[in-house]
Design an enzyme around this catalytic site. Structure first.
Site, PDB file in Angstrom:
ATOM      1  N   SER A  16       0.809  -1.222   0.000  1.00  0.00           N
ATOM      2  CA  SER A  16       0.000   0.000   0.000  1.00  0.00           C
ATOM      3  C   SER A  16       0.838   1.265   0.000  1.00  0.00           C
ATOM      4  O   SER A  16       0.556   2.206  -0.751  1.00  0.00           O
ATOM      5  CB  SER A  16      -0.940   0.008   1.206  1.00  0.00           C
ATOM      6  OG  SER A  16      -1.842  -1.062   1.139  1.00  0.00           O
ATOM      7  N   LYS A  63      -8.425  -6.746  10.604  1.00  0.00           N
ATOM      8  CA  LYS A  63      -9.601  -6.506   9.761  1.00  0.00           C
ATOM      9  C   LYS A  63     -10.919  -6.785  10.481  1.00  0.00           C
ATOM     10  O   LYS A  63     -11.944  -6.189  10.154  1.00  0.00           O
ATOM     11  CB  LYS A  63      -9.517  -7.340   8.475  1.00  0.00           C
ATOM     12  CG  LYS A  63      -8.426  -6.883   7.536  1.00  0.00           C
ATOM     13  CD  LYS A  63      -8.426  -7.669   6.234  1.00  0.00           C
ATOM     14  CE  LYS A  63      -7.296  -7.224   5.319  1.00  0.00           C
ATOM     15  NZ  LYS A  63      -7.342  -7.908   4.016  1.00  0.00           N
ATOM     16  N   ASP A 103     -11.636  -5.212  -0.222  1.00  0.00           N
ATOM     17  CA  ASP A 103     -11.115  -6.528  -0.617  1.00  0.00           C
ATOM     18  C   ASP A 103     -12.119  -7.238  -1.521  1.00  0.00           C
ATOM     19  O   ASP A 103     -11.738  -7.906  -2.487  1.00  0.00           O
ATOM     20  CB  ASP A 103     -10.850  -7.408   0.613  1.00  0.00           C
ATOM     21  CG  ASP A 103      -9.551  -7.080   1.313  1.00  0.00           C
ATOM     22  OD1 ASP A 103      -8.651  -6.507   0.671  1.00  0.00           O
ATOM     23  OD2 ASP A 103      -9.434  -7.400   2.514  1.00  0.00           O
ATOM     24  N   GLY A 128      -9.187 -16.000   7.856  1.00  0.00           N
ATOM     25  CA  GLY A 128      -9.012 -14.630   8.327  1.00  0.00           C
ATOM     26  C   GLY A 128      -9.939 -13.651   7.628  1.00  0.00           C
ATOM     27  O   GLY A 128     -10.885 -14.029   6.925  1.00  0.00           O
ATOM     28  N   GLY A 129      -9.652 -12.354   7.809  1.00  0.00           N
ATOM     29  CA  GLY A 129     -10.499 -11.298   7.260  1.00  0.00           C
ATOM     30  C   GLY A 129     -10.643 -11.346   5.756  1.00  0.00           C
ATOM     31  O   GLY A 129     -11.741 -11.144   5.216  1.00  0.00           O
ATOM     32  N   GLY A 228      -2.253 -12.402  -6.226  1.00  0.00           N
ATOM     33  CA  GLY A 228      -3.040 -11.360  -5.588  1.00  0.00           C
ATOM     34  C   GLY A 228      -2.729  -9.939  -6.012  1.00  0.00           C
ATOM     35  O   GLY A 228      -3.323  -8.996  -5.469  1.00  0.00           O
TER      36      GLY A 228
END
Length: 245
Positions: A16, A63, A103, A128-129, A228
């Site tokens: 990011s 998250k 996401d 997970g998130g 990803g």
């Protein structure tokens, strides 16, 4: 000058910060993006009070843990029960925090062009998130999903339960865990790869390395594989749109 950033722990390799810093410079945007490594989510309130921020991204492991700190969730984030974007507003002179999930946008935009008629069932590796956003998108697209976890849980499979029948039925396999991320490039999810074939679509949320061991073994067995990176780009642009709407 507007200020944005990322919270999580640890933040050694952040996509990011690099992405937004390049974006701001290239598009001549008066903004700055920083990393805020929080060893404890309880430090979040101090971060907000001490920094004049317009928005934040949220990554592992916060998250889900971040939700009680927010004033509001948008509909998608509420359905997913995970947040990776926070818009920071002022209401009646007070800081007001609204959570979103980009996401889901990033994953949907990335996988949708590659889906075929036989892609009706999916295994999601990890709980997970990010896995929650992936489940939300796949279900929205009419695809039946099953979580795979290392520890036995209700309504989930364990890795030891995966066999030829299950992999034959589930022609989408998504690695939603960090397994295989640099520098641990010799690691991959523990699934029976001998049952992977050219009917399978493998998606790895990991983007570094660009071809994980999970994707490489799948490719060698004829499967199509996606990493990803595009999901990250798409979710980052969606976050930027949220902060500016």
């Amino acid at each position: 000058m507007q200020y944005f950033g990322l919270i999580g722990y640890p933040l050694g390799h952040s996509f990011s910060k690099k992405y937004f810093s390049v974006k701001f410079e290239k598009e001549k945007i008066e903004a700055k993006y920083d990393l805020f490594e929080l060893a404890n989510i309880q430090d979040f309130n101090d971060l907000i009070k001490k920094n004049k921020l317009a928005g934040l991204n949220v990554t592992i492991p916060y998250k889900e843990q971040i939700i009680p700190f927010l004033n509001e969730l948008d509909d998608t984030a509420a359905k997913i029960s995970a947040v990776n974007v926070i818009k920071i507003l002022q209401k009646d002179g007070e800081i007001y925090l609204k959570g979103y999930n980009s996401d889901a946008i990033g994953f949907e935009n990335s996988i949708k062009p590659y889906l075929k008629a036989h892609h009706t069932h999916a295994l999601i590796l990890g709980t997970g998130g990010a896995s929650k956003a992936i489940k939300y998108v796949l279900n929205k697209l009419g695809i039946v999903t099953t979580f795979v976890s290392r520890t036995p849980k209700a309504d989930m499979l364990t890795y030891s339960q995966l066999d030829e029948k299950l992999l034959g039925e589930n022609t989408i396999i998504v690695n939603a865990s960090p397994i295989g991320t640099y520098p641990h490039i010799a690691e991959c999810p523990d699934i029976p790869y001998q049952f992977i074939n050219d009917q399978h679509l493998l998606f790895d949320v990991v983007y570094n390395p660009s071809e994980t061991l999970f994707l490489r073994i799948g490719r060698e067995r004829g499967a199509q594989g996606l990493n990803g990176e595009n999901m990250l780009i798409q979710q980052a642009e969606a976050a930027w749109a949220i902060w500016n709407q």
